[in-house]
Write a protein that holds these residues in place. Structure first.
Motif, PDB file in Angstrom:
ATOM      1  N   LEU A 164     -14.656 116.562  29.679  1.00 15.18           N
ATOM      2  CA  LEU A 164     -13.406 117.316  29.784  1.00 15.18           C
ATOM      3  C   LEU A 164     -12.210 116.472  29.354  1.00 15.18           C
ATOM      4  N   LYS A 165     -12.258 115.173  29.693  1.00  7.93           N
ATOM      5  CA  LYS A 165     -11.176 114.280  29.295  1.00  7.93           C
ATOM      6  C   LYS A 165     -11.126 114.138  27.777  1.00  7.93           C
ATOM      7  N   MET A 166     -12.280 113.941  27.162  1.00  7.18           N
ATOM      8  CA  MET A 166     -12.325 113.777  25.712  1.00  7.18           C
ATOM      9  C   MET A 166     -11.875 115.037  24.976  1.00  7.18           C
ATOM     10  N   LEU A 167     -12.113 116.198  25.585  1.00 12.83           N
ATOM     11  CA  LEU A 167     -11.705 117.472  24.987  1.00 12.83           C
ATOM     12  C   LEU A 167     -10.262 117.838  25.342  1.00 12.83           C
ATOM     13  N   ASN A 168      -9.611 116.994  26.156  1.00 14.69           N
ATOM     14  CA  ASN A 168      -8.246 117.257  26.613  1.00 14.69           C
ATOM     15  C   ASN A 168      -8.116 118.597  27.334  1.00 14.69           C
ATOM     16  N   VAL A 169      -9.169 118.957  28.078  1.00 10.93           N
ATOM     17  CA  VAL A 169      -9.145 120.203  28.842  1.00 10.93           C
ATOM     18  C   VAL A 169      -8.165 120.105  29.998  1.00 10.93           C
ATOM     19  N   PHE A 170      -8.112 118.908  30.607  1.00 14.87           N
ATOM     20  CA  PHE A 170      -7.128 118.698  31.654  1.00 14.87           C
ATOM     21  C   PHE A 170      -6.455 117.355  31.450  1.00 14.87           C
ATOM     22  N   GLY A 171      -5.403 117.138  32.211  1.00 10.13           N
ATOM     23  CA  GLY A 171      -4.699 115.865  32.114  1.00 10.13           C
ATOM     24  C   GLY A 171      -3.711 115.787  30.975  1.00 10.13           C
TER      25      GLY A 171
END
Length: 247
Positions: free
Chosen positions: A114-121
């Motif tokens: 999810l971090k690598m896909l910039n889904v959140f954050g």
């Protein structure tokens, strides 16, 4: 022996690429290393200390670059680290069943995906003041699970910092890099307390990871990583997560 792993030299070629991508966003890369080791069928007892050792060198390199670029927030780091360090040691000293270990790791890899896909954050303009109890609670929980599975916890911490508006993108990267380093050191100390001995091939892996981490830290503290290569890493993480949880 690690070198007895099938296609070990292919693994060594991919390793610096993983380090490059993670160091570029202030991470040590343990979740990526563990995913890669899982795909190449490393023994679980080898995976955990090896990933923590690699983290020490790559996250340390990454922190130096972000610190020199002026992005480090010492107060924010201390709020997380005060509880995370002893909890990471505790997690590292716990020896869990390999089947449970794989499931926990597989679930934690979802955070990396999810971090690598910039889904959140996502970065926000307005920054909120963090309270000591909030930092201790978040840091302690992340530290424990980091030591337990062999990651530094930055892949979880940096999205939390951004989600709760406690810092900006590169500030989160700088804090996460040192957070990863101290947790990895504490987790590895916990491993050593259980009599874990590092394999000599681990230091060959360190050299390759440091090379990738050096380049990633340089470009990451000044530029952004390639999206195409990042999505390739996501494929590796997804495949490893599925293998760990279901196979």
């Amino acid at each position: 022996m690690i070198s007895d792993v099938p296609h070990f030299w292919v693994f060594l070629c991919i390793l610096p690429v993983i380090a490059f991508l993670y160091a570029g966003v202030g991470h040590g890369g343990a979740s990526g290393y563990l995913a890669l080791m899982s795909l190449f069928s490393f023994a679980p007892e080898t995976m955990k200390p090896t990933a923590l050792l690699l983290n020490l060198f790559v996250a340390g390199t990454s922190f130096c670059y972000y610190y020199r670029s002026g992005f480090f927030n010492g107060k924010l780091f201390l709020y997380f680290a005060v509880a995370s360090i002893p909890m990471a040691y505790l997690g590292g000293a716990i020896d869990i069943d390999s089947s449970i270990y794989k499931v926990i790791l597989g679930v934690l890899l979802i955070f990396a995906i999810l971090k690598m896909l910039n889904v959140f954050g996502k970065e926000k303009a307005q920054i909120r003041e963090i309270k000591i109890w909030q930092g201790a609670l978040v840091g302690g929980l992340i530290g424990f699970f980091s030591g337990l599975v062999g990651i530094g916890g930055g892949i979880i911490l940096s999205p939390v910092i951004l989600l709760l508006h406690w810092g900006k993108m590169k500030e989160a990267a700088a804090v996460s890099a040192l957070f990863i380093w101290v947790n990895s050191a504490a987790g590895l100390a916990g491993q050593f307390s259980n009599g874990i001995v590092l394999n000599s091939q681990s230091f060959l892996m360190v050299g390759l990871a440091v090379f990738g981490g050096f380049l990633g830290s340089y470009y990451g503290s000044r530029k952004m990583s390639s999206l195409g290569v990042r999505y390739m890493l996501v494929i590796v993480l997804v495949a490893a997560s599925i293998k760990l949880i279901f196979v």
